[in-house]
Design an enzyme around this catalytic site. Structure first.
Site, PDB file in Angstrom:
ATOM      1  N   TYR A   1       0.836  -1.200   0.000  1.00  0.00           N
ATOM      2  CA  TYR A   1       0.000   0.000   0.000  1.00  0.00           C
ATOM      3  C   TYR A   1       0.872   1.251   0.000  1.00  0.00           C
ATOM      4  O   TYR A   1       1.872   1.319   0.706  1.00  0.00           O
ATOM      5  CB  TYR A   1      -0.904   0.041   1.240  1.00  0.00           C
ATOM      6  CG  TYR A   1      -1.715   1.317   1.312  1.00  0.00           C
ATOM      7  CD1 TYR A   1      -2.970   1.383   0.726  1.00  0.00           C
ATOM      8  CD2 TYR A   1      -1.198   2.461   1.912  1.00  0.00           C
ATOM      9  CE1 TYR A   1      -3.700   2.569   0.744  1.00  0.00           C
ATOM     10  CE2 TYR A   1      -1.920   3.647   1.930  1.00  0.00           C
ATOM     11  CZ  TYR A   1      -3.167   3.687   1.337  1.00  0.00           C
ATOM     12  OH  TYR A   1      -3.879   4.859   1.348  1.00  0.00           O
TER      13      TYR A   1
ATOM     14  N   GLU B   1      -3.409   7.679  -4.300  1.00  0.00           N
ATOM     15  CA  GLU B   1      -3.244   6.371  -3.661  1.00  0.00           C
ATOM     16  C   GLU B   1      -2.994   5.260  -4.673  1.00  0.00           C
ATOM     17  O   GLU B   1      -3.579   5.254  -5.751  1.00  0.00           O
ATOM     18  CB  GLU B   1      -4.520   6.059  -2.867  1.00  0.00           C
ATOM     19  CG  GLU B   1      -4.474   4.783  -2.066  1.00  0.00           C
ATOM     20  CD  GLU B   1      -5.831   4.470  -1.430  1.00  0.00           C
ATOM     21  OE1 GLU B   1      -5.960   4.630  -0.210  1.00  0.00           O
ATOM     22  OE2 GLU B   1      -6.758   4.075  -2.162  1.00  0.00           O
TER      23      GLU B   1
END
Ligand code: GDP
Ligand code: MN
Length: 381
Positions: A101, A187
């Protein structure tokens, strides 16, 4: 403004963040037209402005042409979190060894952007933050990462130095995207490690701060109009902030705080607001007319409550707009008005003299109550 995955990936691509090359299609026919340009397996992904598409069946792999068309058709008929899928992204599927992530978002508590990365990728990051906060590596930033900062972060996630350096480059570029586009979020989840030891952004999410859109002309071409509410966009052009809701009481209010309070009071009396509408500070009659027009386009609206606290906004301007609206539109639902503050006497007199079926309320609570349960005698004096 949320950019869809494919649009976010276009930005990533232009900043040198590795992504899969793919095509966008809004029908099975369009999928057929591009599918032969790809190698199998392919991945087909719903392009909707919400996350969690994987879990909702909006991300599927296919090994043959036939399977790909079938899955594309399935996904194009899906409804993900209330949003009908209008487009899919088709790309060569990557083999995944591990998912990581990386994201940058605004931490409102500290009024600063925070860079977050983790070995636990692919899954819902909020879930990780709740259950395993120690798995998140964070750093508050106020400008794009410098090489040494980026390396330091990357080495906390990747043991293999070549991977850490690859990651460091991606981290730096992502932070550049974040600041260049005035993002609220940039993101990559997952940042995937492939068997050939390459890191790739398999998913991409960019949210541009709406307050910065005036200086982000470039992203205009990347916005996806098919998911926008046309009324909300039209309202924006007139300087109104409008959000469509699912109830049946139209609201027109000046100031966001008062608009929220008005919706609360409507709920208190057992009603459901049909919208949030803030006509703003110095409202001119034109805005009021436009507001009425937008509210009345919603067939669910059974009454309208206009709640104005006159300060810079003059109550007589509101009354003028309202009278004009009655003159130019067919308004056949009860309209309740509560006007207080600057020029309220003039406004009330104007409304009375007009002879229009507008009920004036003395307080916000009375106005909301009347809007929730209007009675015949109130509106046909
Ligand atoms: P989200 O569920 O909306 O976040 O959509 P993602 O794009 O993140 O996809 C969800 C999951 O699908 C990812 O975490 C991956 O596990 C999987 N996925 C996405 N793209 C690929 C791909 O190219 N190959 C493989 N094998 N899995 C993929
Ligand atoms: Mn994802």
């Amino acid at each position: 403004m949320k950019l869809l995955e494919y649009a976010s990936k276009e930005i990533f691509d232009s900043f040198g963040i590795p992504t899969q090359k793919g095509f966008i299609a809004s029908s099975v026919d369009e999928v057929e037209r591009v599918i032969d340009k790809l190698e199998y397996p392919v991945v087909i992904k719903a392009q909707v402005p919400v996350g969690g598409r994987g879990k909702a069946g909006g991300v599927k792999l296919a090994n043959t042409r036939e399977e790909a068309l079938e899955k594309a058709k399935e996904i194009l008929s899906l409804n993900i979190k209330g949003i009908p899928v209008k487009k899919v992204l088709i790309a060569k599927a990557e083999e995944i060894e591990k998912e990581y992530y990386v994201g940058i978002t605004l931490d409102r508590r500290y009024s600063k952007p925070v860079f977050i990365t983790s070995k636990e990728g692919g899954v819902d990051i909020e879930e990780i933050a709740r259950t395993k906060p120690e798995a998140l590596i964070k750093r508050y930033i106020s400008e794009p990462l410098r090489p040494f900062e980026s390396r330091e972060l990357a080495f906390q996630v990747f043991d293999d130095p070549t991977l850490a350096l690859q990651a460091s480059d991606i981290f730096m570029k992502l932070s550049k995207v974040y600041f260049t586009f005035d993002c609220q979020l940039a993101e990559i989840n997952p940042l995937a490690l492939t068997p050939s030891k390459e890191l790739k952004a398999l998913d991409a999410k960019i949210i541009v701060d709406d307050n910065a859109l005036y200086r982000q002309g470039e992203v205009e071409n990347l916005r996806s109009k098919e998911y926008e509410n046309p009324e909300e966009e039209e309202a924006k052009e007139f300087g109104l902030s409008f959000v469509k809701l699912n109830g049946n009481i139209g609201c027109m209010v000046n100031g966001a705080g008062l608009a929220m309070a008005t919706m609360d009071v409507i709920k208190f009396w057992g009603g459901e607001p049909a919208n949030f509408l803030d006509v703003g500070g110095s409202s001119n009659p034109e805005k009021v007319k436009k507001g009425m027009e937008i509210i009345l386009r919603d067939r669910n609206v059974k009454s309208i409550f206009i709640n104005i606290f006159g300060g810079i906004t003059r109550c007589d301007d509101i009354a003028k707009g309202l009278i004009e609206a009655f003159g130019s539109m067919n308004i056949n639902v009860p309209v309740i008005v509560r006007l207080t503050g600057t020029n309220e006497d003039i406004a009330r007199e104007m409304l009375e003299r007009s002879g229009l079926p507008i009920k004036t309320a003395k307080t916000m609570s009375e106005g909301a109550r009347l809007a929730v349960s209007p009675t015949q005698e109130h509106f046909h004096p």
